[in-house]
Design an enzyme around this catalytic site. Structure first.
Site, PDB file in Angstrom:
ATOM      1  N   ARG B 240       0.668  -1.326   0.032  1.00  0.00           N
ATOM      2  CA  ARG B 240       0.139  -0.015  -0.008  1.00  0.00           C
ATOM      3  C   ARG B 240       0.851   1.185  -0.013  1.00  0.00           C
ATOM      4  NH1 ARG B 240      -3.116  -2.496  -2.064  1.00  0.00           N
ATOM      5  NH2 ARG B 240      -5.165  -3.528  -0.401  1.00  0.00           N
ATOM      6  N   GLU B 268      -3.004   8.180  -4.559  1.00  0.00           N
ATOM      7  CA  GLU B 268      -3.204   7.603  -5.326  1.00  0.00           C
ATOM      8  C   GLU B 268      -5.380   7.120  -5.493  1.00  0.00           C
ATOM      9  OE1 GLU B 268      -2.250   2.878  -5.013  1.00  0.00           O
ATOM     10  OE2 GLU B 268      -3.746   2.489  -5.703  1.00  0.00           O
ATOM     11  N   HIS B 287      -1.166   0.034  -9.899  1.00  0.00           N
ATOM     12  CA  HIS B 287      -1.670  -0.593  -8.951  1.00  0.00           C
ATOM     13  C   HIS B 287      -2.480  -1.722  -9.997  1.00  0.00           C
ATOM     14  CE1 HIS B 287      -3.688  -0.841  -4.422  1.00  0.00           C
ATOM     15  NE2 HIS B 287      -3.813  -1.957  -5.272  1.00  0.00           N
TER      16      HIS B 287
END
Lengths: 325, 325
Positions: B240, B268, B287
């Site tokens: 993360r 993000e 991602h």
């Protein structure tokens, strides 16, 4: 004392792998006078090697660190034993093959472009040459990369680099590795003969070329063979550019039939205006697979042992026959 | 009949993994009215999930396909069991980690740029942010890529994805894999406690982050820790974004101290003007690690079995506690 010819600027950290009891003859890059050497460690650069050749006398052994020595064959003289670098490329080349496969499957060229344009893919209307339309979504779920897991990989030119590649592929859970070499064998693993290639090509998701460049392999992958590949299949060339017919490869890439990852091209270096540079679904690296720091140590470690064998009158390893094997 | 809530546009090829004997409740993306469901298969999109939450009633189980469910914790209500997707990410994420490591070591971002500019590296005055000056030549021999072979890799947050990654790393002949998790253990393999992290960081060539985002891990990699990394080390974040302090990462990258490969960032998505986009020695993918076609099948296969366990009154797998594990 046996005179061993090496390039003048070979660093000590590498010549340190050579045995004692030899006379190390440092050959200048622009050799101008005749020179007497018995064991010649060929320079990596083929132009240099060919230019030095007429000035080198008394050579019994030519030792290359390359896996493919096709370029030496035309000017090898009678009585010279040519040895190649089989085996010492297993780690570096199999690593490049795995990198090329994974980078293609994870669409890294697309994301590199996204990064260059500072665009997160979610916000970005994707111009993605690596995208297969069929895998773009799975229901509502967007697909943004693929897996090596479950794929079928065909290795053409199965030798020591192929075995090293297979070992790595297997731990990724590939469904099957199909092996092809000049002649069929069943021990220690099943290898198909090159005559079966056409029948095997449509079974593979990924085709890895690891063959030497010989009269038989030159142009082996022309339009007809490339069209036997599965729709969306990945062709990986870690061998020599001329094994693939560049014009035909560009055509099938432009038609969106397959994708490719190449460390070698024909011509090489690829000139600036060449259409292969911009062919869709194609990842190109400029013949880098072998040029790692560890490779240099592995190469000169092997050459050192080879010189030792020569000094002791033992049979040399990796002797190349006239067919280029 | 147990009412199982799924997204309205879940394709049949995926709901086909669910057992019979349930009532499949298709939830529209813009749910407007209260809805009664017992087993809620959370949408992948967290904004959607959070918007639906107040309208969802009677929920006993919330099942996410994500490996990290930090984002659910704040709005989970009492009496709801939250289950995550531990295990189903092993293949896809470990493949991304291997891709990120190999692509960085083989300098693919550099060669992607070369291809974009149609320049073969030999003719090209290399502007190479991935190049370490020390490895650029070995004597006269140019080094144009690096090997994974012989490297030491530190995995922080060693769980099922870490074990899958280690299995792959080992076949590449890495020198050592060092494992770190919340608490130390010795069976089946030696795992160090997170308290030993600072002492272990300088031993690694490659550091892979696979931790969940929790109060303890948020900001874990700030300037001080990043500076403990070896000169030229590679930091891989497949966990993360907020585990790393972005500002500090940008600073050490700009100073040329380390390199990084990131599938997650903070913020993000990374906004267009963000300095991380152009930080040197940094490979960014948006991602994508989990978004493979096979992952979808693995995920819904697991969820199907989980629903079956619920129907049979068996204990559920992957139950998440309040700490986010």
């Amino acid at each position: 004392m046996v005179r061993v010819g090496v390039q003048a600027d070979l660093p000590e950290e590498l010549s340190g792998f050579f045995p004692s009891g030899i006379e190390l003859v440092k050959m200048p890059k622009d050799l101008k006078e005749a020179i007497e050497i018995e064991f010649w460690v060929l320079p990596f650069n083929r132009v240099e090697a060919e230019a030095q050749m007429p000035l080198v006398q008394g050579v019994k052994v030519m030792q290359s660190a390359m896996a493919g020595v096709d370029w030496v064959l035309p000017w090898r003289r009678d009585g010279m034993t040519l040895c190649d670098g089989r085996g010492i490329h297993d780690v570096s080349t199999s690593e490049w093959v795995m990198t090329a496969i994974l980078a293609s499957l994870k669409w890294l060229p697309v994301y590199a472009k996204g990064q260059e344009e500072r665009k997160w893919i979610g916000d970005w209307k994707l111009r993605n040459p690596f995208l297969s339309e069929r895998t773009h979504t799975r229901g509502r779920y967007r697909v943004l990369s693929e897996e090596l897991w479950g794929r079928t990989v065909l290795i053409v030119g199965y030798g020591s680099i192929g075995a090293a590649t297979e070992e790595k592929l297997k731990v990724f859970g590939v469904k099957k590795v199909i092996r092809v070499a000049r002649s069929a064998r069943t021990e220690p693993v099943e290898v198909h003969a090159i005559s079966e290639l056409d029948a095997l090509l449509p079974q593979a998701d990924i085709v890895v070329l690891l063959l030497p460049l010989t009269a038989e392999t030159k142009g082996m992958f022309g339009r007809e063979r490339l069209e036997r590949l599965r729709d969306g299949a990945l062709l990986v060339n870690a061998a020599r550019g001329p094994i693939v017919v560049t014009e035909d490869l560009v055509a099938v890439l432009q038609e969106g039939k397959i994708r490719a990852a190449l460390d070698v091209t024909d011509p090489e270096p690829l000139p600036e205006g060449h259409p292969l540079w911009s062919a869709p679904n194609c990842l190109i690296t400029p013949h880098i697979a072998g040029l790692t720091p560890n490779f240099m140590e592995r190469a000169f470690g092997f050459i050192g042992k080879q010189i030792e064998r020569y000094l002791n009158g033992e049979p040399l390893e990796n002797v190349v026959n006239n067919a280029g094997y």
